[in-house]
Design a protein around this motif. Structure first.
Motif, PDB file in Angstrom:
ATOM      1  N   LEU A  57       0.585   9.138   4.007  1.00  0.00           N
ATOM      2  CA  LEU A  57       1.214  10.453   3.849  1.00  0.00           C
ATOM      3  C   LEU A  57       1.525  11.082   5.207  1.00  0.00           C
ATOM      4  CD1 LEU A  57      -0.924  11.904   0.896  1.00  0.00           C
ATOM      5  CD2 LEU A  57       1.406  11.015   0.799  1.00  0.00           C
ATOM      6  N   ARG A  97      -4.449   6.287   2.033  1.00  0.00           N
ATOM      7  CA  ARG A  97      -3.506   7.247   1.461  1.00  0.00           C
ATOM      8  C   ARG A  97      -3.169   8.337   2.487  1.00  0.00           C
ATOM      9  NH1 ARG A  97      -2.190   8.228  -3.636  1.00  0.00           N
ATOM     10  NH2 ARG A  97      -3.931   6.929  -4.366  1.00  0.00           N
ATOM     11  N   VAL A 131      -5.567   2.901  -4.060  1.00  0.00           N
ATOM     12  CA  VAL A 131      -5.402   3.053  -2.618  1.00  0.00           C
ATOM     13  C   VAL A 131      -6.576   3.902  -2.127  1.00  0.00           C
ATOM     14  CG1 VAL A 131      -3.967   3.914  -0.722  1.00  0.00           C
ATOM     15  CG2 VAL A 131      -2.880   2.997  -2.784  1.00  0.00           C
ATOM     16  N   GLN A 148      -8.822   6.517   0.038  1.00  0.00           N
ATOM     17  CA  GLN A 148      -8.482   7.840   0.545  1.00  0.00           C
ATOM     18  C   GLN A 148      -8.004   7.779   1.988  1.00  0.00           C
ATOM     19  OE1 GLN A 148      -8.229  10.753  -0.996  1.00  0.00           O
ATOM     20  NE2 GLN A 148      -8.761   9.780  -2.951  1.00  0.00           N
ATOM     21  N   THR A 157       0.841  -1.209   0.000  1.00  0.00           N
ATOM     22  CA  THR A 157       0.000   0.000   0.000  1.00  0.00           C
ATOM     23  C   THR A 157       0.871   1.252   0.000  1.00  0.00           C
ATOM     24  OG1 THR A 157      -1.818  -1.108   1.165  1.00  0.00           O
ATOM     25  CG2 THR A 157      -1.758   1.304   1.271  1.00  0.00           C
ATOM     26  N   ARG A 202       2.303   1.716  -3.412  1.00  0.00           N
ATOM     27  CA  ARG A 202       1.358   2.261  -4.399  1.00  0.00           C
ATOM     28  C   ARG A 202       1.160   3.760  -4.201  1.00  0.00           C
ATOM     29  NH1 ARG A 202      -1.348  -2.684  -3.431  1.00  0.00           N
ATOM     30  NH2 ARG A 202      -2.839  -1.686  -1.989  1.00  0.00           N
ATOM     31  N   VAL A 203       1.173   4.219  -2.966  1.00  0.00           N
ATOM     32  CA  VAL A 203       1.037   5.655  -2.699  1.00  0.00           C
ATOM     33  C   VAL A 203       2.234   6.410  -3.255  1.00  0.00           C
ATOM     34  CG1 VAL A 203       0.997   7.421  -0.892  1.00  0.00           C
ATOM     35  CG2 VAL A 203      -0.390   5.351  -0.645  1.00  0.00           C
TER      36      VAL A 203
END
Length: 333
Positions: free
Chosen positions: A37, A33, A28, A30, A17, A20-21
């Motif tokens: 972040l 994500r 992914v 929201q 995951t 992919r971000v």
């Protein structure tokens, strides 16, 4: 050092995951994500771009090499960057200052997976030195070169220069000076053939003093203007291989008290911004499409999906520096 595994644990998501971000590829949610972040920021994580490039085999970046600023650089670079952006590529500009080692260092960026390909506007090394680097990525140039390993987006300077000379002839000019570039360049050799054929066809003797050599572009327009000023029998027209040298020639002659085109007609080559600002009659040889075709070649070598090349044409742009002479009323077809 923080790793992708540390980010995954902090965000309580899988390693894939987080990947992919970072890459922007794959779905992914929201929520996930946002967690990734926030974890990257909290842990001060910075993706290892070099490792990613080595893994993916691409950087989406093209190197643009030039020795320094020349008049067509702005138009060429703008067009190259614009089409590269449309296909999600970045462009890195390298000024080599004519340093052969700097140029090799830039070419080596393909070997080290920092660049996917390279475009060469002006080179420092000989082509036989540059060619072997094509095993690391596609190389393109606008120079005229006969090579199976380097793409050239050149246009036929023979026909373009012939058109300039015919245009001057039809407007009444018979003594024409020629300002040429590096004699080793194939484009210069093409222009020389055009000059020789023109003088034979029109039965006009070609005088050695009508040929001017310019290898640097730097202040040579001024030098050529002073040489023309000292000529006992001055030419009534001057044809240049590039607009920037033509503009410098005009500027210096005006400093010497001459009027253009009353004292000498001037025709350039490039249809660059300076020719528009100074109203110089010139030849447009689709420099923007040359830039686009150079990128298209590199793109097509790197991707299975191909882009069609742009059509290149040559046209004469009439402005104010070549009036009719001696009441000549003929025109260019």
């Amino acid at each position: 050092m923080t790793t992708i595994i540390d980010v995954a644990k902090h965000a309580q998501v899988s390693k894939s995951t987080v990947s992919r971000v970072i890459s922007g590829n794959g779905y992914v949610s929201q929520e996930s994500r946002k967690k990734v972040l926030e974890s990257m920021e909290a842990l001060a994580y910075s993706p290892n771009l070099i490792a990613r490039n080595l893994q993916s085999g691409e950087t989406k970046t093209i190197g643009f090499l030039t020795q320094g600023f020349i008049d067509p650089l702005g138009v060429f670079l703008e067009s190259f960057i614009s089409i590269a952006k449309n296909y999600n590529y970045y462009v890195t500009l390298y000024f080599t200052d004519g340093d052969k080692k700097k140029e090799i260092d830039a070419l080596n960026q393909m070997k080290y997976k920092q660049l996917d390909g390279v475009f060469i506007l002006t080179r420092a090394n000989k082509w036989e030195v540059i060619e072997p680097y094509s095993i690391y990525g596609p190389i393109a140039t606008w120079h005229r070169i006969d090579s199976e390993r380097i793409y050239s987006s050149y246009v036929d300077h023979y026909s373009g220069y012939s058109r300039s000379l015919d245009y001057l002839f039809q407007r009444g000019y018979r003594s024409i000076g020629h300002v040429l570039s590096n004699p080793e360049n194939l484009n210069t050799k093409a222009r020389l053939r055009a000059i020789e054929d023109f003088h034979k066809e029109k039965n006009i003797p070609l005088k050695d003093e009508w040929l001017f050599q310019d290898n640097t572009r730097i202040d040579n327009g001024k030098y050529i203007a002073r040489s023309w000023h000292k000529m006992a029998n001055k030419t009534d027209a001057m044809a240049f291989y590039t607009d920037s040298v033509a503009a410098s020639f005009i500027s210096e002659l005006q400093n010497l008290g001459y009027s253009i085109p009353e004292d000498v007609a001037v025709i350039g080559f490039d249809n660059s911004e300076i020719s528009r600002l100074m109203h110089i009659t010139t030849v447009d040889y689709s420099i923007r499409h040359q830039a686009e075709n150079s990128f298209i070649y590199i793109h097509n070598q790197l991707n299975s999906k191909k882009i069609a090349e742009r059509e290149i044409s040559v046209s004469l742009v009439e402005r104010q520096t070549v009036p009719f002479k001696n009441d000549c009323t003929s025109s260019l077809d």
